[in-house]
Every structure is written in structure tokens, then in C-alpha cells.
Design a protein around this motif. Structure first.
Motif, PDB file in Angstrom:
ATOM      1  N   ARG A 138       0.773  -1.236  -0.026  1.00 26.01           N
ATOM      2  CA  ARG A 138       0.061  -0.130   0.050  1.00 26.01           C
ATOM      3  C   ARG A 138       0.738   1.295  -0.102  1.00 26.01           C
ATOM      4  NH1 ARG A 138      -5.091   0.426   1.409  1.00 26.01           N
ATOM      5  NH2 ARG A 138      -4.962  -1.344   2.747  1.00 26.01           N
ATOM      6  N   LEU A 139       1.836   1.198   0.403  1.00 25.05           N
ATOM      7  CA  LEU A 139       2.824   2.306   0.772  1.00 25.05           C
ATOM      8  C   LEU A 139       3.150   2.670  -0.678  1.00 25.05           C
ATOM      9  CD1 LEU A 139       5.514   1.331   3.518  1.00 25.05           C
ATOM     10  CD2 LEU A 139       3.699   3.255   3.570  1.00 25.05           C
ATOM     11  N   ASP A 154     -10.989   6.855  -9.556  1.00 23.48           N
ATOM     12  CA  ASP A 154     -10.523   7.860  -8.636  1.00 23.48           C
ATOM     13  C   ASP A 154      -9.547   7.433  -7.456  1.00 23.48           C
ATOM     14  OD1 ASP A 154     -12.053   7.257  -6.778  1.00 23.48           O
ATOM     15  OD2 ASP A 154     -13.551   8.919  -6.991  1.00 23.48           O
ATOM     16  N   ALA A 155      -8.828   8.337  -6.757  1.00 21.29           N
ATOM     17  CA  ALA A 155      -7.985   7.893  -5.701  1.00 21.29           C
ATOM     18  C   ALA A 155      -8.936   6.925  -4.786  1.00 21.29           C
ATOM     19  CB  ALA A 155      -7.223   8.726  -5.150  1.00 21.29           C
ATOM     20  N   ASN A 205      -7.954   2.966  -3.667  1.00 21.08           N
ATOM     21  CA  ASN A 205      -7.566   2.390  -2.371  1.00 21.08           C
ATOM     22  C   ASN A 205      -8.758   1.042  -2.118  1.00 21.08           C
ATOM     23  OD1 ASN A 205      -5.478   3.964  -0.865  1.00 21.08           O
ATOM     24  ND2 ASN A 205      -6.574   5.671  -1.505  1.00 21.08           N
ATOM     25  N   ALA A 206     -10.115   1.399  -2.528  1.00 20.82           N
ATOM     26  CA  ALA A 206     -10.847   0.316  -2.071  1.00 20.82           C
ATOM     27  C   ALA A 206     -10.834  -0.783  -2.813  1.00 20.82           C
ATOM     28  CB  ALA A 206     -12.479   0.916  -2.300  1.00 20.82           C
ATOM     29  N   ASP A 258      -7.856  -2.808  -1.489  1.00 21.51           N
ATOM     30  CA  ASP A 258      -7.917  -3.606  -0.393  1.00 21.51           C
ATOM     31  C   ASP A 258      -8.641  -4.875  -0.549  1.00 21.51           C
ATOM     32  OD1 ASP A 258      -7.189  -1.645   1.408  1.00 21.51           O
ATOM     33  OD2 ASP A 258      -9.379  -0.731   1.553  1.00 21.51           O
ATOM     34  N   VAL A 259      -9.760  -5.031  -1.897  1.00 20.73           N
ATOM     35  CA  VAL A 259     -10.280  -6.298  -2.049  1.00 20.73           C
ATOM     36  C   VAL A 259      -9.163  -7.049  -3.051  1.00 20.73           C
ATOM     37  CG1 VAL A 259     -11.647  -7.055  -3.999  1.00 20.73           C
ATOM     38  CG2 VAL A 259     -12.402  -5.145  -2.502  1.00 20.73           C
ATOM     39  N   ALA A 260      -8.267  -6.547  -3.687  1.00 23.05           N
ATOM     40  CA  ALA A 260      -7.275  -7.090  -4.367  1.00 23.05           C
ATOM     41  C   ALA A 260      -6.310  -7.938  -3.393  1.00 23.05           C
ATOM     42  CB  ALA A 260      -6.602  -6.046  -5.427  1.00 23.05           C
TER      43      ALA A 260
END
Length: 225
Positions: free
Chosen positions: A83-84, A166-167, A171-172, A175-177
């Protein structure tokens, strides 16, 4: 006031986007940034280095996050470390999109990007292999998990770079991936409280009462005397 390094980065990306990478010289970048050619080479070794200015710092941040993991939090550390990288690109905004266009059209930049991705992949692979016990039979699983992490990250990032999401959605989706990645590869079989088991169902004429003790033994719950 922006540093010489920051001015050079901003000038380079603007010129690469306006004129193209090959058509822009080091002198052009230095002039746009208001510094001399010597200053450019004191900060960067080449034009290519300007395209990926934060790679070493970001890779170090990934390694630092992985280094804080315990056996119980390793899969979380992998997710947060990946995520970073995503958050870094999202924060870059248009600069990340310019880089994406350049790496699609300039072979030398594409090769540089692939080499950078391989470093991230190797970092995740080495971490996971160590987490799994560094045994010969865990090497493949570590390779698969590292590949899956990079693939999941790149899939989401590309959708954002192409303005498909969008951003917030990126992010969502990330999380799923990563949840998929962890569910497939991210649980250590010998973690406390967990055992790896394989159940094979066969037809038999033996009474169930005779089979239960053996089944319980296989499952790790032997009958008590």
C-alpha cells in the motif's frame, strides 16, 4: 523555496510531457529549472534517474515496514508495504501519469521500470520465504505470493493511471485485491493454532464406527483412552 532537486524534477516532467523524452536534453531541464548543467549531474546521473527519483527511498520504506512484522502479522505487513507504493503514486498525481505515458513509449524507461518492479518483487519474495521457514519446498509459494502482490498492485494502479477510477476507489479496490492475494497465499500452514490438512473421500464398506478413530487421528484429534 523549492530545492534544486525538486525544481529539476518538476522541470523535467513538464518538458518530457511537452516535447517528449528523447527530444529533451539535460541542458533544457537545467535551464527550465534555473540551475546549471553541473548542478543537474550533481543531483542525478542521467535523464532516466529523474523519471524514478524516489525509487530507492520507497523501496527502503517497504523493507522497513516488512521488517516490523511478526509471524502473526506477516500478511498484514505485506499488504501495508504494498500500500505504501500505491499511496506514493496516488500522491504524485499527474507526475505519475506522465511517467506512465513515458514508460509506455520509451523502451529504455520501460526497461528501467521493469527492473524496479523486480526489486520490489524480490523484496516481497525474500520476506515471505523467510516467513515460511526458508525451506526448499516454500520457495515456489514465496514466488507466487510475491508475483501476486505485484500483479494486484499494478492492476489497481493502472486503472487509476488510465482515469478509470479515482484515488478513493483505487484504495478500495486495492483492499479487495490484496484480500484475494492473502486468501490464496498469505497464511502460513504451521502458524500457531493452524494445521494444514488434506481430506480425501473414498468409498468403503467399513462401518463408520471403525473409520472415526483413524479420521480423528488424521485431523489431529486422537481418541483418548
Amino acid at each position: 523555496m523549492a530545492s534544486s532537486r525538486q525544481r529539476l524534477i518538476e522541470a523535467a516532467f513538464a518538458l518530457f510531457d511537452e516535447r517528449g523524452f528523447e527530444e529533451t536534453t539535460v541542458e533544457d531541464v537545467a535551464e527550465r529549472a534555473g540551475v546549471g548543467r553541473t548542478t543537474f549531474f550533481r543531483v542525478f546521473k542521467s535523464k532516466e534517474d529523474v523519471i524514478f527519483p524516489d525509487h530507492a527511498v520507497l523501496l527502503a520504506a517497504v523493507r522497513d515496514r516488512l521488517a516490523t512484522a511478526t509471524d502473526a502479522t506477516a500478511s498484514v505487513a505485506v499488504t501495508e508495504a504494498a500500500r505504501l507504493v500505491l499511496k506514493h503514486h496516488l500522491a504524485e498525481g499527474d507526475r505519475a501519469r506522465i511517467r506512465y505515458r513515458l514508460t509506455r513509449s520509451v523502451p529504455t524507461l520501460r526497461a528501467r521500470e521493469i527492473a524496479s518492479q523486480q526489486q520490489y518483487q524480490r523484496t516481497f519474495r525474500e520476506f515471505v520465504h523467510d516467513w515460511l521457514g526458508s525451506a526448499p519446498h516454500t520457495a515456489l509459494r514465496a514466488e507466487l505470493l510475491a508475483n501476486a502482490v505485484i500483479t494486484a498492485h499494478n492492476h489497481v494502479l493502472r486503472r487509476w493511471l488510465r482515469d478509470q477510477i479515482d484515488a478513493q476507489a483505487a484504495n478500495a479496490e486495492f483492499d479487495v485485491a490484496m484480500a484475494h492475494v492473502v486468501s490464496l497465499h498469505g497464511t502460513r500452514p504451521d502458524a500457531p493454532g493452524e494445521r494444514e490438512a488434506t481430506l480425501v473421500v473414498l468409498r468403503t464398506t467399513r462401518p463408520l464406527a471403525q473409520m472415526l478413530p483413524a479420521l480423528r487421528e488424521i485431523a489431529g484429534h486422537p481418541l483418548q483412552d
